[in-house]
Design a protein around this motif. Structure first.
Motif, mmCIF file in Angstrom:
data_model
loop_
_atom_site.group_PDB
_atom_site.id
_atom_site.type_symbol
_atom_site.label_atom_id
_atom_site.label_comp_id
_atom_site.label_asym_id
_atom_site.label_seq_id
_atom_site.Cartn_x
_atom_site.Cartn_y
_atom_site.Cartn_z
ATOM 1 N N TYR A 155 0.787 -1.241 0.000
ATOM 2 C CA TYR A 155 0.000 0.000 0.000
ATOM 3 C C TYR A 155 0.815 1.286 0.000
ATOM 4 O O TYR A 155 0.246 2.369 0.046
ATOM 5 N N HIS A 156 2.131 1.184 0.001
ATOM 6 C CA HIS A 156 2.904 2.427 0.082
ATOM 7 C C HIS A 156 2.565 3.324 -1.102
ATOM 8 O O HIS A 156 2.668 2.893 -2.246
ATOM 9 N N PRO A 157 2.168 4.572 -0.835
ATOM 10 C CA PRO A 157 1.710 5.422 -1.944
ATOM 11 C C PRO A 157 2.791 5.654 -3.003
ATOM 12 O O PRO A 157 2.468 5.988 -4.137
ATOM 13 N N ASP A 158 4.058 5.449 -2.648
ATOM 14 C CA ASP A 158 5.113 5.639 -3.650
ATOM 15 C C ASP A 158 5.166 4.504 -4.655
ATOM 16 O O ASP A 158 5.707 4.666 -5.742
ATOM 17 N N VAL A 159 4.677 3.334 -4.267
ATOM 18 C CA VAL A 159 4.839 2.188 -5.163
ATOM 19 C C VAL A 159 3.536 1.463 -5.494
ATOM 20 O O VAL A 159 3.485 0.684 -6.430
ATOM 21 N N SER A 160 2.468 1.743 -4.738
ATOM 22 C CA SER A 160 1.271 0.938 -4.863
ATOM 23 C C SER A 160 0.422 1.314 -6.073
ATOM 24 O O SER A 160 0.370 2.463 -6.471
ATOM 25 N N LYS A 161 -0.245 0.319 -6.623
ATOM 26 C CA LYS A 161 -1.192 0.575 -7.699
ATOM 27 C C LYS A 161 -2.627 0.474 -7.193
ATOM 28 O O LYS A 161 -3.567 0.643 -7.952
ATOM 29 N N GLU A 162 -2.798 0.148 -5.914
ATOM 30 C CA GLU A 162 -4.143 0.037 -5.350
ATOM 31 C C GLU A 162 -4.802 1.419 -5.328
ATOM 32 O O GLU A 162 -4.148 2.417 -5.048
ATOM 33 N N ALA A 163 -6.097 1.430 -5.606
ATOM 34 C CA ALA A 163 -6.801 2.710 -5.724
ATOM 35 C C ALA A 163 -6.815 3.484 -4.412
ATOM 36 O O ALA A 163 -6.635 4.691 -4.384
ATOM 37 N N ASP A 164 -7.022 2.753 -3.296
ATOM 38 C CA ASP A 164 -7.148 3.452 -2.017
ATOM 39 C C ASP A 164 -5.864 3.339 -1.201
ATOM 40 O O ASP A 164 -5.889 3.349 0.023
ATOM 41 N N ALA A 165 -4.731 3.258 -1.916
ATOM 42 C CA ALA A 165 -3.450 2.996 -1.248
ATOM 43 C C ALA A 165 -3.166 4.001 -0.132
ATOM 44 O O ALA A 165 -2.748 3.619 0.954
ATOM 45 N N GLU A 166 -3.420 5.260 -0.402
ATOM 46 C CA GLU A 166 -3.033 6.278 0.569
ATOM 47 C C GLU A 166 -3.806 6.119 1.878
ATOM 48 O O GLU A 166 -3.224 6.172 2.960
ATOM 49 N N ALA A 167 -5.125 5.884 1.759
ATOM 50 C CA ALA A 167 -5.953 5.716 2.957
ATOM 51 C C ALA A 167 -5.552 4.443 3.698
ATOM 52 O O ALA A 167 -5.469 4.418 4.923
ATOM 53 N N ARG A 168 -5.305 3.370 2.954
ATOM 54 C CA ARG A 168 -4.927 2.111 3.585
ATOM 55 C C ARG A 168 -3.582 2.250 4.292
ATOM 56 O O ARG A 168 -3.397 1.759 5.394
ATOM 57 N N MET A 169 -2.646 2.954 3.657
ATOM 58 C CA MET A 169 -1.321 3.109 4.260
ATOM 59 C C MET A 169 -1.416 3.917 5.548
ATOM 60 O O MET A 169 -0.679 3.674 6.501
ATOM 61 N N LYS A 170 -2.342 4.874 5.559
ATOM 62 C CA LYS A 170 -2.527 5.683 6.757
ATOM 63 C C LYS A 170 -2.982 4.783 7.924
ATOM 64 O O LYS A 170 -2.457 4.870 9.029
ATOM 65 N N ASP A 171 -3.940 3.887 7.641
ATOM 66 C CA ASP A 171 -4.415 2.949 8.669
ATOM 67 C C ASP A 171 -3.283 2.052 9.154
ATOM 68 O O ASP A 171 -3.126 1.802 10.345
ATOM 69 N N VAL A 172 -2.515 1.554 8.179
ATOM 70 C CA VAL A 172 -1.427 0.637 8.508
ATOM 71 C C VAL A 172 -0.379 1.362 9.353
ATOM 72 O O VAL A 172 0.111 0.836 10.353
ATOM 73 N N ASN A 173 -0.062 2.599 8.972
ATOM 74 C CA ASN A 173 0.915 3.381 9.737
ATOM 75 C C ASN A 173 0.424 3.642 11.162
ATOM 76 O O ASN A 173 1.190 3.589 12.110
#
Lengths: 103, 315
Positions: free
Chosen positions: B32-50
């Motif tokens: 999910y890292h926004p720098d590398v992810s192709k997932e649509a909601d990567a940024e929101a998911r990465m925030k949760d994970v962080n």
């Protein structure tokens, strides 16, 4: 501040950020920036010829990515820099595709 | 306030070791890292994970979370006990900035405070507020005419009791004529509030453009595919081109221009200082041979021009 007040900002032209401004904008310590410049992972420019470091907005983009990659992946600075290089190349290739009307 | 199950977010058991938690975080970070992810909601998911990792990777925070969260299920309403005092002296840890923890959930804020500890630093503590980033999405036309944009922000600031609270603000910002993709606008003093008497941080706005239906943007320069008729390309001619600022340009097509030829019109790109150029990619479009008259014209050319487009390619 009034709601209808319109703020005018300053456009960051190339090589205008000082070391402290770059560090502040990336939420890192000035030492973090210094080490990355000394290791050749971030590029600095000589500001007014007085030896004071200046950074471009390109380097600001890079520093933010380096910091995030190092933190989130526990990556060594060199590895994060490699990923940042690849991201920059990816971005420029995507821009070329876009200019060619292919994207 | 909904209870958040950080173990579920990271996909680990409640008794997972620190090593397991790290492994799970790294796996999700790659996904999910926004720098590398192709997932649509990567940024929101990465925030949760962080957020989950910020708590579970810190033994003190994890212990507090385990104690408070006993018997709670994700999504269930949750109130911390009335005597609960977020008093974590450690900095947010792992290099999360104030601006980032400000983006964590209300659940996190209630348990650990917005910065995870700045309050504990005492009365004399002074530090400049942190810089905030935001992106502004513009139409190409805005770079020609200038624009004003409303920007909504959540900025951490100290309340009367010296606690960190989130301040929602809306700013009206003037976007000057001539801005370019990737450029930053700095609004001094509009970032996070400073501690003590120290000044507030700055707000940095990053300029991005929406894709334009006709023009492609590269820094100061604009690219446009310009369709031309075969006779305009062969004989030369003057073709009108509509510009993003509403104006019109008359472009001279040189005699003998071929398909794919690029014409550069200096100074007609984005009106920066110096202004960019407008690059026109000529595309020769053939009229369809749909009518007897059109067929006749093509047949005349075929008969009388003795033209072999493959003469030099050896096909």
């Amino acid at each position: 501040m009034r709601d209808d007040e319109i703020l005018t900002g300053a456009i960051l032209e190339d090589s205008c950020l000082t070391l402290d401004q770059l560090a502040g904008a990336c939420a890192v310590s000035p030492d973090w920036v210094r080490v990355h410049v000394e290791e050749g992972l971030l590029m600095n420019q000589d500001g007014d010829g007085n030896g004071e470091w200046r950074f471009t907005r390109r380097e600001l983009w890079r520093a933010r990515h380096l910091h995030r990659l190092e933190r989130d992946f526990d990556a060594s600075p060199e590895l994060a820099a490699l990923v940042a290089d690849l991201l920059e190349e990816l971005e420029s290739l995507r821009a070329r595709l876009q200019r060619a009307g292919l994207r | 306030m909904d209870f958040k199950d950080y173990y579920q977010t990271l996909g680990v058991a409640r008794d997972a070791t620190a090593e397991d938690i790290k492994k799970a975080f790294r796996k999700l970070a790659r996904k999910y890292h926004p720098d590398v992810s192709k997932e649509a909601d990567a940024e929101a998911r990465m925030k949760d994970v962080n957020e989950a990792y910020a708590v579970l990777s810190d033994s003190e925070k994890r212990a507090a979370y385990d104690q408070l969260g006993q018997g709670h299920h994700p999504g269930q309403d949750f109130r911390p006990p009335p005597d609960w005092q977020p008093d974590f002296r450690a900095p947010p840890g792992r290099g999360y900035s104030q601006a980032e923890t400000a983006d964590f959930s209300d659940f996190f804020a209630e348990l650990f405070g917005r910065t995870g500890g700045a309050r504990a630093a005492g009365q004399d503590f002074q530090a400049r507020g942190q810089d905030q980033h935001a992106e502004v999405l513009l139409d190409l036309e805005d770079a020609f005419n200038g624009a004003a944009r409303q920007i909504s922000l959540r900025v951490p600031k100290l309340d009367d009791k010296g606690r960190i609270a989130l301040d929602s603000r809306t700013l009206n910002v003037k976007i000057p004529k001539g801005v370019r993709e990737g450029q930053m606008i700095r609004l001094a003093g509009q970032g996070g509030a400073g501690f003590g008497d120290a000044p507030a941080g700055d707000l940095l706005l990053e300029i991005h453009f929406k894709p334009h239906p006709r023009f492609r943007i590269d820094g100061r320069d604009l690219y446009l595919t310009l369709p031309v008729a075969p006779w305009e390309a062969a004989l030369g001619g003057v073709v009108p081109v509509d510009l993003p600022d509403g104006g019109q340009l008359k472009v001279r097509i040189p005699e003998g221009a071929q398909n794919g030829r690029q014409l550069r019109v200096r100074g007609k790109g984005i009106p920066s200082d110096p202004p960019g150029d407008l690059l026109l990619d000529l595309r020769v479009v053939l009229p369809a041979a749909e009518t007897p008259r059109a067929r006749e014209l093509y047949e005349t050319m075929a008969r009388e021009l003795a033209f072999d487009p493959r003469a030099e390619t050896g096909v």
